[in-house]
Design an enzyme around this catalytic site. Structure first.
Site, short mmCIF file in Angstrom:
data_model
loop_
_atom_site.label_atom_id
_atom_site.label_comp_id
_atom_site.label_asym_id
_atom_site.label_seq_id
_atom_site.Cartn_x
_atom_site.Cartn_y
_atom_site.Cartn_z
N LYS A 79 0.87 -1.18 0.00
CA LYS A 79 0.00 0.00 0.00
C LYS A 79 0.90 1.22 0.00
O LYS A 79 2.04 1.16 0.45
CB LYS A 79 -0.88 0.01 1.26
CG LYS A 79 -2.12 0.85 1.15
CD LYS A 79 -3.26 0.12 0.45
CE LYS A 79 -4.43 1.03 0.17
NZ LYS A 79 -5.61 0.29 -0.33
N ASP A 119 -6.98 4.28 -4.60
CA ASP A 119 -7.65 4.15 -3.30
C ASP A 119 -8.26 5.53 -3.05
O ASP A 119 -8.47 6.31 -4.00
CB ASP A 119 -6.65 3.74 -2.20
CG ASP A 119 -7.34 3.35 -0.89
OD1 ASP A 119 -7.93 2.28 -0.82
OD2 ASP A 119 -7.31 4.15 0.08
P1 NDP Z 1 -12.90 7.65 -2.86
O1 NDP Z 1 -11.80 8.62 -2.69
O2 NDP Z 1 -13.44 7.41 -4.22
O3 NDP Z 1 -14.11 7.99 -1.89
C1 NDP Z 1 -13.92 8.05 -0.51
C2 NDP Z 1 -15.21 8.50 0.15
O4 NDP Z 1 -15.07 8.42 1.55
C3 NDP Z 1 -15.56 9.94 -0.15
O5 NDP Z 1 -16.95 10.07 -0.11
C4 NDP Z 1 -14.89 10.68 1.01
O6 NDP Z 1 -15.47 11.94 1.29
C5 NDP Z 1 -15.16 9.73 2.14
N1 NDP Z 1 -14.09 9.89 3.15
C6 NDP Z 1 -12.75 9.82 2.95
N2 NDP Z 1 -12.07 10.03 4.09
C7 NDP Z 1 -13.01 10.24 5.03
C8 NDP Z 1 -12.95 10.51 6.41
N3 NDP Z 1 -11.77 10.60 7.06
N4 NDP Z 1 -14.13 10.66 7.07
C9 NDP Z 1 -15.32 10.54 6.42
N5 NDP Z 1 -15.43 10.30 5.10
C10 NDP Z 1 -14.30 10.15 4.42
O7 NDP Z 1 -12.33 6.27 -2.24
P2 NDP Z 1 -12.85 4.80 -2.48
O8 NDP Z 1 -14.31 4.78 -2.68
O9 NDP Z 1 -11.99 4.18 -3.49
O10 NDP Z 1 -12.48 4.12 -1.09
C11 NDP Z 1 -13.39 4.04 0.01
C12 NDP Z 1 -12.95 2.94 0.96
O11 NDP Z 1 -12.90 1.68 0.27
C13 NDP Z 1 -11.56 3.13 1.57
O12 NDP Z 1 -11.55 2.56 2.86
C14 NDP Z 1 -10.68 2.27 0.66
O13 NDP Z 1 -9.47 1.87 1.27
C15 NDP Z 1 -11.61 1.10 0.41
N6 NDP Z 1 -11.33 0.28 -0.77
C16 NDP Z 1 -11.31 0.84 -2.01
C17 NDP Z 1 -11.06 0.05 -3.11
C18 NDP Z 1 -11.15 0.57 -4.50
O14 NDP Z 1 -11.10 -0.24 -5.43
N7 NDP Z 1 -11.29 1.86 -4.73
C19 NDP Z 1 -10.75 -1.39 -2.95
C20 NDP Z 1 -10.89 -1.89 -1.62
C21 NDP Z 1 -11.15 -1.06 -0.56
P3 NDP Z 1 -14.79 13.31 0.78
O15 NDP Z 1 -15.24 13.45 -0.64
O16 NDP Z 1 -15.29 14.35 1.69
O17 NDP Z 1 -13.30 13.09 0.91
#
Ligand code: NDP
Length: 449
Positions: A122, A162
């Site tokens: 990561k 991510d």
């Molecule tokens: P994105 O950046 O596309 O979206 C993240 C979302 O989570 C946004 O809505 C963001 O809001 C919100 N967010 C981020 N940080 C925080 C925080 N500290 N508190 C509250 N809300 C928060 O990321 P992904 O959708 O790709 O990832 C989401 C989760 O899924 C993560 O845990 C990631 O590790 C996991 N994941 C992702 C994969 C992938 O293929 N993308 C694969 C496996 C797991 P804002 O817009 O305000 O930042």
């Protein structure tokens, strides 16, 4: 095991998220250690919790006003026992060694569950893409890749996206790698379709999580049709979780970002979801704009410092935490149960705190940990790597059916491992045990590594 945990805490006392992830796995693998004394004799726990390599570097970049900024870049190469390091890059101000080590550690076992030959890693930076222009993001990505390119490669380490790293960032990172190395290889996944990406990769994590929930419900002869669902986040995972839930006849009533959440009692339909995709992916706006467009919905601001999130306090059947780590607290877990939720399927990594997980396990609801439920993303990344090395592109139906098969197989693997080691029906124990056994056996086969 508690000695090892103490050792890890003493060595890196500030790495709270990493301790949490290690503790969760260790809390479930004791029966495996009892059956395999060779694991203790060969210090396998000490080895599996220490990254093979940690790379940390300076990332200088210039903003549109000519001001120079310096961020910190990281890559954790955690474990390569079963394949090249594989795992995403996160760009978010909260990024530090603890968060990335927890994510890399989880990734090792998750990747093992997919049955594909991928090790775990990561990386990322404390850079915040929010509010930056495309040019600023490009300059940052180019500077980041200038250093990272020395450490990665299609047979060494293959990063992906991510939080904060989507199609735009992967494009800039790939372009710079190609320029520095003068080679067009599958060094990153999540690429655009026109230049080596796989169909279904953007959808894979969210779709995979919903397929996993369907499998869990099938054990009770139920389906997602007609179920009311809470989804958190509004990024990649949340969007495609919502899309698949709508397709399967479920009703999604919440979405969020780090500022607040929307509650739409009527349900988020396909048109509303398209609005959210445009809002978050193109306009890069905030979820509160949803209620201007759809006044029937309610927006509630949330407080990151609070010990609960009101999003989890609505009547529903299923919850899909899909935003970030530690977003479901003890009080949230109690609220979920008292509001009728009996399926919790983690799209995000480690979104539930240990106290929340204890409640889910105690109440014997269908609880799927992230390392099993969100493995669809990295699984399709593995399929992207396979297509790249064959210089082939599989059609959408083929990738989707492989994804479904992989999620089915992960579900069954978790159930079997849990049953075999005396934790019947506990998906968390099953995922930890199955991933752990596969990785440590490969390490033992390879000598003192
Ligand atoms: P994105 O950046 O596309 O979206 C993240 C979302 O989570 C946004 O809505 C963001 O809001 C919100 N967010 C981020 N940080 C925080 C925080 N500290 N508190 C509250 N809300 C928060 O990321 P992904 O959708 O790709 O990832 C989401 C989760 O899924 C993560 O845990 C990631 O590790 C996991 N994941 C992702 C994969 C992938 O293929 N993308 C694969 C496996 C797991 P804002 O817009 O305000 O930042």
């Amino acid at each position: 095991m508690s000695d090892i945990l103490e050792l890890i805490k003493a060595r890196d006392p500030e790495q709270k998220e990493f301790h949490q992830a290690v503790q969760e796995v260790m809390g479930t693998v004791q029966p495996v250690l009892d059956r395999h004394p060779e694991y203790r004799q060969t210090a396998i726990l000490e080895r599996v919790t220490e990254p093979e390599r940690v790379i940390m570097f300076r990332v200088p970049w210039m903003d549109d006003q000519g001001q120079v900024h310096v961020n910190r870049g990281f890559r954790i190469e955690m474990n390569s026992a079963i394949g090249p390091y594989k795992g995403g890059l996160r760009f978010h101000p909260s990024v530090n060694l603890s968060i990335l080590k927890f994510l890399a550690y989880e990734q090792v076992f998750k990747n093992a569950l997919t049955t594909l030959p991928m090790g775990g890693g990561k990386g990322g930076s404390d850079f915040d893409p929010k509010g930056k222009s495309d040019d600023e993001v490009m300059r940052f990505c180019q500077s980041f890749m200038t250093e990272l390119s020395r450490h990665i490669g299609p047979n060494t380490d293959v990063p992906a996206g991510d939080i904060g790293v989507g199609a735009r960032e992967i494009g800039y990172l790939f372009g710079m790698y190609k320029r520095l190395r003068n080679e067009f290889t599958g060094v990153l996944t999540g690429k655009s379709l026109a230049w080596g990406g796989s169909l279904i990769r953007p959808e894979a994590t969210g779709y995979g999580s919903v397929y996993f929930a369907s499998e869990m419900l099938a054990t009770r002869n139920e389906t997602l049709e007609g179920k009311t669902c809470l989804v958190s986040g509004s990024g990649n995972v949340a969007q495609f979780t919502t899309e698949k839930l709508i397709e399967l006849g479920a009703k999604v009533i919440t979405l969020s970002d780090s500022s607040g959440y929307i509650y739409d009692e009527e349900g988020i339909d396909r048109d509303k979801l398209e609005f959210v995709k445009h809002l978050k992916n193109i306009r890069r706006g905030r979820m509160k704009d949803y209620v201007d467009k759809y006044p029937g919905a309610v927006y509630t601001q949330t407080d990151a410092a609070s010990d609960h999130n009101p999003l989890w306090n609505h009547n529903a059947d299923c919850a899909f935490p899909s935003a970030t780590e530690n977003e479901v607290w003890k009080k949230d877990a109690s609220n979920l149960i008292s509001n009728g939720v009996y399926v919790v399927c983690e799209g995000a990594n480690m979104p539930s705190t240990p106290e929340a997980i204890d409640i889910f396990l105690d109440k014997k609801i269908l609880y799927a940990p992230g390392k099993a439920a969100n493995a669809g993303g990295v699984a399709v990344s593995g399929l992207e790597m396979a297509q790249n090395s064959m210089r082939l592109s599989w059609p959408r139906e083929e990738v989707n059916s492989r994804l479904m098969m992989i999620m089915k197989s992960i579900h069954q693997t978790c159930l079997n491992a849990a049953e075999e080691y005396g934790h019947a029906g506990n998906y968390m124990a099953g995922a930890n045990i199955a991933g752990f056994v596969k990785v440590v056996n490969a390490m033992l086969d390879q000598g003192l590594v």
